[in-house]
Write a protein that holds these residues in place. Structure first.
Motif, PDB file in Angstrom:
ATOM      1  N   SER A  18      48.492  45.360  38.459  1.00 33.25           N
ATOM      2  CA  SER A  18      48.164  46.107  37.878  1.00 33.25           C
ATOM      3  C   SER A  18      46.420  45.168  38.077  1.00 33.25           C
ATOM      4  O   SER A  18      46.021  45.466  38.038  1.00 33.25           O
ATOM      5  CB  SER A  18      48.208  45.863  36.664  1.00 33.25           C
ATOM      6  OG  SER A  18      47.545  46.418  35.813  1.00 33.25           O
ATOM      7  N   VAL A  19      47.004  43.779  38.321  1.00 34.87           N
ATOM      8  CA  VAL A  19      45.579  43.119  37.702  1.00 34.87           C
ATOM      9  C   VAL A  19      44.782  42.627  38.797  1.00 34.87           C
ATOM     10  O   VAL A  19      43.361  42.913  38.973  1.00 34.87           O
ATOM     11  CB  VAL A  19      45.738  41.273  37.221  1.00 34.87           C
ATOM     12  CG1 VAL A  19      44.902  40.888  37.054  1.00 34.87           C
ATOM     13  CG2 VAL A  19      46.630  41.481  35.398  1.00 34.87           C
ATOM     14  N   THR A  20      45.566  42.551  40.194  1.00 34.58           N
ATOM     15  CA  THR A  20      44.921  43.459  41.353  1.00 34.58           C
ATOM     16  C   THR A  20      44.354  44.279  41.873  1.00 34.58           C
ATOM     17  O   THR A  20      42.872  44.319  42.152  1.00 34.58           O
ATOM     18  CB  THR A  20      45.702  43.074  42.828  1.00 34.58           C
ATOM     19  OG1 THR A  20      46.376  41.127  42.721  1.00 34.58           O
ATOM     20  CG2 THR A  20      45.249  43.001  44.081  1.00 34.58           C
ATOM     21  N   ASP A  21      44.810  45.284  41.680  1.00 34.91           N
ATOM     22  CA  ASP A  21      43.578  46.787  41.409  1.00 34.91           C
ATOM     23  C   ASP A  21      42.482  46.477  40.382  1.00 34.91           C
ATOM     24  O   ASP A  21      41.724  47.334  41.041  1.00 34.91           O
ATOM     25  CB  ASP A  21      45.092  47.915  41.122  1.00 34.91           C
ATOM     26  CG  ASP A  21      44.431  49.021  41.556  1.00 34.91           C
ATOM     27  OD1 ASP A  21      44.059  49.146  42.161  1.00 34.91           O
ATOM     28  OD2 ASP A  21      44.573  49.735  39.915  1.00 34.91           O
ATOM     29  N   MET A  22      42.900  46.432  39.432  1.00 35.79           N
ATOM     30  CA  MET A  22      41.513  46.178  38.799  1.00 35.79           C
ATOM     31  C   MET A  22      40.270  45.460  39.257  1.00 35.79           C
ATOM     32  O   MET A  22      39.383  46.454  39.120  1.00 35.79           O
ATOM     33  CB  MET A  22      42.176  45.314  36.698  1.00 35.79           C
ATOM     34  CG  MET A  22      42.554  46.471  35.543  1.00 35.79           C
ATOM     35  SD  MET A  22      42.826  45.352  34.752  1.00 35.79           S
ATOM     36  CE  MET A  22      43.722  46.910  33.856  1.00 35.79           C
ATOM     37  N   ALA A  23      40.795  44.565  39.712  1.00 36.79           N
ATOM     38  CA  ALA A  23      39.964  43.192  40.434  1.00 36.79           C
ATOM     39  C   ALA A  23      39.081  43.882  41.507  1.00 36.79           C
ATOM     40  O   ALA A  23      38.151  43.459  41.873  1.00 36.79           O
ATOM     41  CB  ALA A  23      40.509  41.785  40.568  1.00 36.79           C
ATOM     42  N   VAL A  24      39.716  44.174  42.213  1.00 41.37           N
ATOM     43  CA  VAL A  24      39.164  44.824  43.582  1.00 41.37           C
ATOM     44  C   VAL A  24      39.545  45.980  44.224  1.00 41.37           C
ATOM     45  O   VAL A  24      39.280  46.630  45.265  1.00 41.37           O
ATOM     46  CB  VAL A  24      40.066  43.705  44.840  1.00 41.37           C
ATOM     47  CG1 VAL A  24      39.816  42.328  44.479  1.00 41.37           C
ATOM     48  CG2 VAL A  24      41.094  43.653  44.802  1.00 41.37           C
ATOM     49  N   GLY A  25      40.871  46.798  43.943  1.00 47.90           N
ATOM     50  CA  GLY A  25      40.852  47.914  44.155  1.00 47.90           C
ATOM     51  C   GLY A  25      41.775  48.197  45.729  1.00 47.90           C
ATOM     52  O   GLY A  25      41.968  46.289  46.392  1.00 47.90           O
ATOM     53  N   TYR A  26      41.851  49.108  46.668  1.00 50.67           N
ATOM     54  CA  TYR A  26      41.623  48.810  47.698  1.00 50.67           C
ATOM     55  C   TYR A  26      41.145  48.918  48.813  1.00 50.67           C
ATOM     56  O   TYR A  26      40.056  50.189  48.708  1.00 50.67           O
ATOM     57  CB  TYR A  26      43.440  50.282  48.282  1.00 50.67           C
ATOM     58  CG  TYR A  26      43.707  50.112  49.863  1.00 50.67           C
ATOM     59  CD1 TYR A  26      45.042  49.414  49.348  1.00 50.67           C
ATOM     60  CD2 TYR A  26      43.872  50.675  50.411  1.00 50.67           C
ATOM     61  CE1 TYR A  26      45.625  49.495  50.972  1.00 50.67           C
ATOM     62  CE2 TYR A  26      43.645  50.677  51.468  1.00 50.67           C
ATOM     63  CZ  TYR A  26      45.040  50.117  51.749  1.00 50.67           C
ATOM     64  OH  TYR A  26      45.513  50.037  52.956  1.00 50.67           O
ATOM     65  N   PRO A  27      40.654  47.899  49.313  1.00 50.86           N
ATOM     66  CA  PRO A  27      39.348  47.678  50.309  1.00 50.86           C
ATOM     67  C   PRO A  27      39.154  49.154  50.848  1.00 50.86           C
ATOM     68  O   PRO A  27      40.166  49.779  52.325  1.00 50.86           O
ATOM     69  CB  PRO A  27      39.145  46.676  51.514  1.00 50.86           C
ATOM     70  CG  PRO A  27      40.878  45.686  50.293  1.00 50.86           C
ATOM     71  CD  PRO A  27      41.356  46.898  49.490  1.00 50.86           C
ATOM     72  N   GLN A  28      37.721  49.402  51.241  1.00 49.02           N
ATOM     73  CA  GLN A  28      37.406  51.007  52.141  1.00 49.02           C
ATOM     74  C   GLN A  28      37.616  50.671  53.535  1.00 49.02           C
ATOM     75  O   GLN A  28      37.980  50.955  54.717  1.00 49.02           O
ATOM     76  CB  GLN A  28      36.036  51.373  52.491  1.00 49.02           C
ATOM     77  CG  GLN A  28      36.185  51.860  50.883  1.00 49.02           C
ATOM     78  CD  GLN A  28      37.100  53.064  50.779  1.00 49.02           C
ATOM     79  OE1 GLN A  28      36.894  54.230  51.813  1.00 49.02           O
ATOM     80  NE2 GLN A  28      37.876  53.309  50.157  1.00 49.02           N
ATOM     81  N   ALA A  29      37.742  48.688  53.825  1.00 46.99           N
ATOM     82  CA  ALA A  29      37.347  48.392  55.388  1.00 46.99           C
ATOM     83  C   ALA A  29      39.107  48.952  55.334  1.00 46.99           C
ATOM     84  O   ALA A  29      39.026  49.053  57.304  1.00 46.99           O
ATOM     85  CB  ALA A  29      37.352  47.048  55.409  1.00 46.99           C
ATOM     86  N   LEU A  30      40.231  48.501  55.199  1.00 43.08           N
ATOM     87  CA  LEU A  30      41.587  48.779  55.241  1.00 43.08           C
ATOM     88  C   LEU A  30      41.606  50.258  55.468  1.00 43.08           C
ATOM     89  O   LEU A  30      42.446  50.536  56.091  1.00 43.08           O
ATOM     90  CB  LEU A  30      42.505  47.980  54.064  1.00 43.08           C
ATOM     91  CG  LEU A  30      42.355  46.633  53.923  1.00 43.08           C
ATOM     92  CD1 LEU A  30      43.800  46.233  53.643  1.00 43.08           C
ATOM     93  CD2 LEU A  30      43.516  46.397  55.409  1.00 43.08           C
TER      94      LEU A  30
END
Length: 339
Positions: A18-30
């Motif tokens: 949850s914290v990871t998604d809040m901070a960076v989400g899923y990068p568009q580059a990926l």
């Protein structure tokens, strides 16, 4: 005794994800390079739909094939997640395996992307109605060209509420229960419903099992999402927590969906607006009951208020999960130290 436990596995995975998604989400580059897990699941669903949902099949055969497809859609990705999870735990120490698994699992949560897509509608609505219609067309299934500004803003608010439940609360809840495999199981069911769980001539029978399974797995999260919204409203000035609870108890079960009505009712009550109501899908008008008591002529500032409420609800959920993980960790440490 030395305790190596960092956090209770599945609950800790959900908190870090949850914290990871809040901070960076899923990068568009990926996304551009390797796609997204939901896209991979969608590819499997599309293949099964093309091969098993044939035009010449009877409704009974289509339903049977749909049941088989649902079993494959759920079992294959979940089995792959179990394999990945076990491999990570086998080759890495626990202090590294847990956060790595959580980062992978964060791709199945949509806090940041949902916020960004709905905010794009709010920004576009301040520019022009055509721009707002284009923005909302990315997140709703109804006919955008038939929507005036208020309807565009209602559609975005409804999507925010509904997807708070099935895009954030539900995957994190299933993650807390079953780690990465639990989240993949849920996301497989939810993606199947979004692709084939429609009452159309092609999918009425074939997607029946997928739709019913989605209703079942979303039931606890929909109720929990309403609670998080009510608690969020309780902590924010200008929000109606009591009204949110009243509208949930009165209107949630009147909604066309057995689950979406709960977060929509909570958000409508908290914001003092009306949601749902009549709409059009593929040129067909559908008379749906209104949810809430307030005005239905939403303005851009209402959508910004909904986004603020959404952010607070996400934060409360994350804090509650971390608090529960900390309390469980302390309890387990006490048990491990007891002779």
């Amino acid at each position: 005794m030395r305790i190596r436990l960092f956090m209770p596995g599945s609950l800790g995975t959900a908190c870090i994800a949850s914290v990871t998604d809040m901070a960076v989400g899923y990068p568009q580059a990926l996304v551009r390079r390797i796609g997204h897990p939901v896209m991979w699941i969608g590819g499997l669903i599309g293949t099964l739909d093309r091969r098993l949902n044939t035009k010449d099949a009877t409704p009974a055969r289509r339903r049977a094939h749909g049941c088989l497809a649902a079993m494959v859609i759920v079992s294959v990705p979940t089995a792959a997640a179990v394999l990945v999870n076990r491999t990570i735990r086998r080759i890495l120490p626990r202090w590294l395996a847990l956060p790595l698994t959580a980062v992978l699992a964060s791709s199945l949560v949509a806090q940041r992307s949902l916020h960004d897509h709905v905010k794009a509608v709010a920004v576009a609505s301040q520019d022009s109605l055509p721009a707002a219609r284009r923005a909302v067309s990315h997140i709703v299934g109804r006919d955008p060209e038939l929507l005036d500004e208020a309807a565009v803003l209602r559609a975005a608010t409804e999507t925010l509420a509904e997807n708070f439940s099935d895009g954030i609360v539900a995957p994190l809840l299933w993650m807390a229960a079953g780690g990465l495999p639990g989240a993949v199981f849920y996301k497989s069911v939810n993606t199947a419903d979004s692709m084939i769980g429609h009452r159309t001539p092609r999918h009425e029978a074939f997607g029946y099992v997928a739709a019913k399974l989605d209703d079942l797995v979303n039931l606890p999260a929909s109720r929990l999402s309403a609670l998080w919204i009510i608690l969020a409203a309780l902590t924010m000035r200008g929000m109606g927590a009591r009204a949110a609870l009243r509208i949930v108890l009165r209107d949630a079960r009147q909604h066309r969906s057995p689950n979406a009505g709960w977060p929509e009712a909570a958000m409508a009550g908290a914001l003092g607006i009306r949601l749902s109501g009549p709409r059009s899908y593929d040129g067909v008008s559908v008379a749906e009951p209104w949810v809430g008591d307030g005005r239905s002529d939403l303005r851009p500032e209402d959508l910004y208020r909904a986004l603020a409420l959404y952010r607070r609800a996400c934060l409360i959920q994350t804090l509650a999960g971390c608090l529960a993980a900390g309390m469980l960790t302390r309890k387990l440490r006490t048990v491990h130290r007891t002779p």
